[in-house]
Every structure is written in structure tokens, then in C-alpha cells.
Write an enzyme that holds these catalytic residues in place. Structure first.
Site, PDB file in Angstrom:
ATOM      1  N   HIS A   1      -0.805   0.069   5.705  1.00  0.00           N
ATOM      2  CA  HIS A   1      -1.470   1.095   6.515  1.00  0.00           C
ATOM      3  C   HIS A   1      -0.619   2.357   6.691  1.00  0.00           C
ATOM      4  CE1 HIS A   1      -4.161  -2.211   8.541  1.00  0.00           C
ATOM      5  NE2 HIS A   1      -4.192  -2.242   7.210  1.00  0.00           N
TER       6      HIS A   1
ATOM      7  N   TYR B   1      -9.600 -10.870   9.654  1.00  0.00           N
ATOM      8  CA  TYR B   1      -9.920 -11.478   8.365  1.00  0.00           C
ATOM      9  C   TYR B   1     -10.150 -12.983   8.505  1.00  0.00           C
ATOM     10  CZ  TYR B   1      -8.486  -6.956   6.593  1.00  0.00           C
ATOM     11  OH  TYR B   1      -8.396  -5.611   6.364  1.00  0.00           O
TER      12      TYR B   1
ATOM     13  N   TYR C   1      -9.592   6.969  19.644  1.00  0.00           N
ATOM     14  CA  TYR C   1     -10.654   6.427  18.802  1.00  0.00           C
ATOM     15  C   TYR C   1     -10.722   4.902  18.809  1.00  0.00           C
ATOM     16  CZ  TYR C   1     -11.802  11.127  17.676  1.00  0.00           C
ATOM     17  OH  TYR C   1     -12.216  12.436  17.802  1.00  0.00           O
TER      18      TYR C   1
ATOM     19  N   GLN D   1       0.809  -1.216   0.000  1.00  0.00           N
ATOM     20  CA  GLN D   1       0.000   0.000   0.000  1.00  0.00           C
ATOM     21  C   GLN D   1       0.847   1.272   0.000  1.00  0.00           C
ATOM     22  OE1 GLN D   1      -2.396  -0.532   3.518  1.00  0.00           O
ATOM     23  NE2 GLN D   1      -3.258  -2.445   2.756  1.00  0.00           N
TER      24      GLN D   1
ATOM     25  N   GLU E   1     -15.047   3.155   9.630  1.00  0.00           N
ATOM     26  CA  GLU E   1     -15.643   4.182  10.487  1.00  0.00           C
ATOM     27  C   GLU E   1     -15.591   5.563   9.856  1.00  0.00           C
ATOM     28  OE1 GLU E   1     -14.292   2.184  14.777  1.00  0.00           O
ATOM     29  OE2 GLU E   1     -13.549   4.175  14.204  1.00  0.00           O
TER      30      GLU E   1
END
Length: 385
Positions: free
Chosen positions: A165, A279, A268, A102, A258
């Protein structure tokens, strides 16, 4: 209707249409009269989806230049300029990014005073001395097809291997502070440690200095740059058009995506609380816990949200105030309406398109611009029918 033509670009630019007098960008092409139009129905507005360009390599983000051109990042490490002449070759002067999983070149945004300083900000996956990569942000000045004098202003202490991430969304608020999201880097517990830059929202001055009123300034156990923590992988960021508050969305695992209203010093919850599961199906934690902020909305099962824009334009008056969110796994664009901080409505647009929607932005013309995530990624535009 005003008809103009765009010249063919290097990567298969096609001609498109522009409607109405509120179109202020330079990207104002047209299809010939009588040509088929890709019309889609929605609850409040029927709309046309038009392709402006194709052949982009996993495009990630876009920014609108004052004269009407667009800057588009490709995760493979390139920055392109899109104009009436099509897509440029890669701009020079862009920092070298670690292209893995990513990671790569991520967000592009302009300084609020871009007209005077020509500053372009980029977030990207930067190599760490000890191996792996972290999330960094810097800026340079735009000069035609080059970024000059690029320098990093913040390099997160969030090194990890695997390329997961990075987050990397950028946003200037109405007071000129720069926000940067950094994901948990695929190492869940790091998001609960405000002494770590993983799983956080960062708040900086435009030159990278730390604002004196950041919530953890002076606390030796927490990082001065952090605004909030407990985030998994935030890839949507925008300002509420009325309150000016920062809203974000973030990926959950298998469920638990979210939308959050981001406030200073708050936790959070990830991974202590989540509406999702691993997963593998393994339980992670409860969906609520005292002292941790619940989301304003969650998607379970996951849609894999990416890109977010509050709509404020005149082209679609009945959409004003709604949030538009791209869905990668969900392969649609979600329109979500809130009454204050309470969700009251959701609609899926373009659910039959087959596209993984990476980015959603409102243009200065009041139209919505989309990027699709693919080795043949597309720049699309939503116009009134």
C-alpha cells in the site's frame, strides 16, 4: 485514414494505426491495409484496441512528452522512453527504489511548465534508515535518455515493512499544487491518525514546500502536508474537467473499492467505515458513520482499481465527461458516468481481454492509453473503429 509505419523497437514493438486529424502525438503508426483489426463493441462507441509495445516489466505509469514520446515507469525500478523508434533502454539518473511486493518505481508526471523547465516527477518506494520503506517523490530534468540532478522534495513519514500500500499517485491541479497519495502501508489504524503520513493525501508546492492554506498547518497534532486522511490505498487520481476538483479511487479489501471527491481536512473513513470485509471474510466496520465521508461509488466485490482518467477528447464524443478506471483483479476497463456526484451508469470494456489493467490515460490525440500489469506488460491504445 493516414498510414505511417513505426520501426521495430527493442522489446517487440508492433505497428499500429492512427485515425483522424486530431492525432497530435508522434506515436502514429499503422497496420497494413487489410490486416485484421481488434474491434470491440461498447454502448456508445465501437473501438479498436491496438498494441504499441510489449515486454514491459510490470509497467506502472506513463506520461506524454510534448513531441509525442511517452515516459513509462516499470515497478522493477526502471524508467523507459517510448518513441517511433520503440522502447529505449532504462534511463539513467532515476532514484533507487525498494522493489518489494507492491513497492518500486511508481508514478511519473511532468511539471505543468515542462516546456520550459523539463522537470520530470517520480514517486517511488524509498528505503528507510530503520528498515522497510516509505513513499517519496522528487524531480529531475529530462535530457534525452537521462534524468539529471534528481532530488527528493518529500519523503513520507510512512515507513513499514512488507511493501504494501505505497499508493504513490501524483497529480498537479489547475493552481499548480502537487498532490501525492500515500496508502496505509498495510497497517490499517494508521490511516485514522493525521499525525502520520500513512493513509493520506498530501498537497505540496512544486518544490515540496507546504502551502500556507493546507488544512492542518499550525496544528501540532497533525501533519502540515496532509490534505485529507482515512484512505486505504489510492491508485487513481485525476481532476474533474469542469470543477477542477481532485477525484480519486482507492482499493478496498475484499470489496469496498471507492471513488471519492477529495476535499481538505475530511476523513474518508478507512478502516472505521468500509463496504468491504477482510480477505478472511471477517467483519471490519459499518459502511457509514457520522463525521466520515461516504464514497461517491463503491465496487463490491472488489475490482482492484488502478489508474483513472476523465475523458475530455473529441475522438469519442459520447464518452466526454466519463471516468475510465483500470481493473487489476476485475481484468477490464470500467467506464463510469456521473451526474454531478451521482453515479448514473457503468459499463465494462475489454472484459474478455484477460489483461490486468494498471494504468489508464487520455493522450493528447484524444485516444485512451493503457498499461497492463505483467512481467510481459503491454502499452495499448484505444482508437475509434
Amino acid at each position: 485514414m493516414r498510414w505511417l509505419w513505426l520501426s521495430a523497437g527493442a522489446l517487440g514493438l508492433i505497428v499500429v494505426s492512427a485515425c483522424g486529424e486530431n492525432n497530435t502525438t508522434g506515436i502514429t503508426g499503422a497496420v497494413p491495409s487489410g490486416a485484421p483489426r481488434d474491434v470491440h463493441a461498447s454502448e456508445y462507441h465501437d473501438f479498436v484496441l491496438e498494441e504499441l509495445a510489449g515486454g514491459l516489466n510490470h509497467p506502472w505509469s506513463l506520461a506524454f512528452l510534448p513531441e509525442g514520446d511517452l515516459l513509462i515507469t516499470e515497478r522493477a525500478g526502471t524508467l523507459r522512453r517510448f518513441s517511433e523508434d520503440g522502447l529505449s533502454e532504462a534511463l539513467s539518473g532515476v532514484p533507487e527504489s525498494v522493489v518489494q511486493n507492491q513497492g518500486g518505481l511508481l508514478e511519473v508526471t511532468l511539471h505543468p511548465d515542462f516546456d520550459n523547465n523539463q522537470r520530470v516527477y517520480l514517486s517511488y518506494a524509498r528505503a528507510c534508515d530503520e528498515g522497510g520503506a516509505t513513499t517519496a517523490v522528487g524531480y529531475g530534468t529530462l535530457n534525452g535518455t537521462s534524468i539529471e540532478h534528481f532530488e527528493d522534495i518529500f519523503v513520507g513519514d510512512a515507513c513499514a515493512t512488507g511493501g504494501r500500500h505505497h499508493a504513490g499517485k501524483l497529480l498537479f491541479d489547475n493552481d499548480g499544487y502537487l498532490f501525492l497519495s500515500i496508502g496505509d502501508r498495510g497497517e490499517d489504524p494508521r490511516a485514522q491518525d493525521p499525525g502520520d503520513h500513512a493513509g493520506v493525501m498530501i498537497r505540496l508546492h512544486d518544490d515540496g514546500r507546504v502551502p500556507d492554506d493546507n488544512p492542518f498547518v499550525g496544528d501540532d497534532d497533525k501533519r502540515d502536508e496532509i490534505w485529507s486522511y482515512g484512505h486505504r490505498n489510492p491508485q487513481g487520481l485525476d481532476l474533474h474537467p469542469t470543477t477542477g476538483e481532485v477525484w480519486l479511487h482507492e482499493h478496498g479489501p475484499r470489496g469496498g473499492d471507492e471513488i471519492n471527491l477529495v476535499q481538505p481536512a475530511l476523513n474518508y473513513g478507512w478502516p472505521e467505515v468500509t463496504h468491504g470485509v477482510e480477505y478472511s471474510g471477517e467483519y471490519i466496520g459499518p459502511d457509514e458513520m457520522e463525521g466520515m465521508e461516504p464514497p461517491l461509488k463503491h465496487w463490491t466485490p472488489s475490482i482492484a482499481p488502478s489508474g483513472m482518467a476523465f475523458y475530455t477528447g473529441d475522438a469519442f464524443p459520447d464518452w466526454q465527461g466519463d471516468i475510465f478506471v483500470g481493473a487489476l483483479a476485475g481484468q477490464h476497463v470500467a467506464r463510469v458516468r456521473f451526474d454531478g456526484t451521482t453515479e448514473v451508469e457503468e459499463e465494462q470494456l475489454l472484459a474478455d481481454s484477460g489483461h490486468r489493467f494498471r494504468e489508464v490515460r487520455q493522450g493528447p490525440d484524444g485516444f485512451l492509453y493503457l498499461l497492463t500489469d505483467s512481467t510481459d506488460g503491454k502499452l495499448l491504445r484505444i482508437l475509434p473503429e
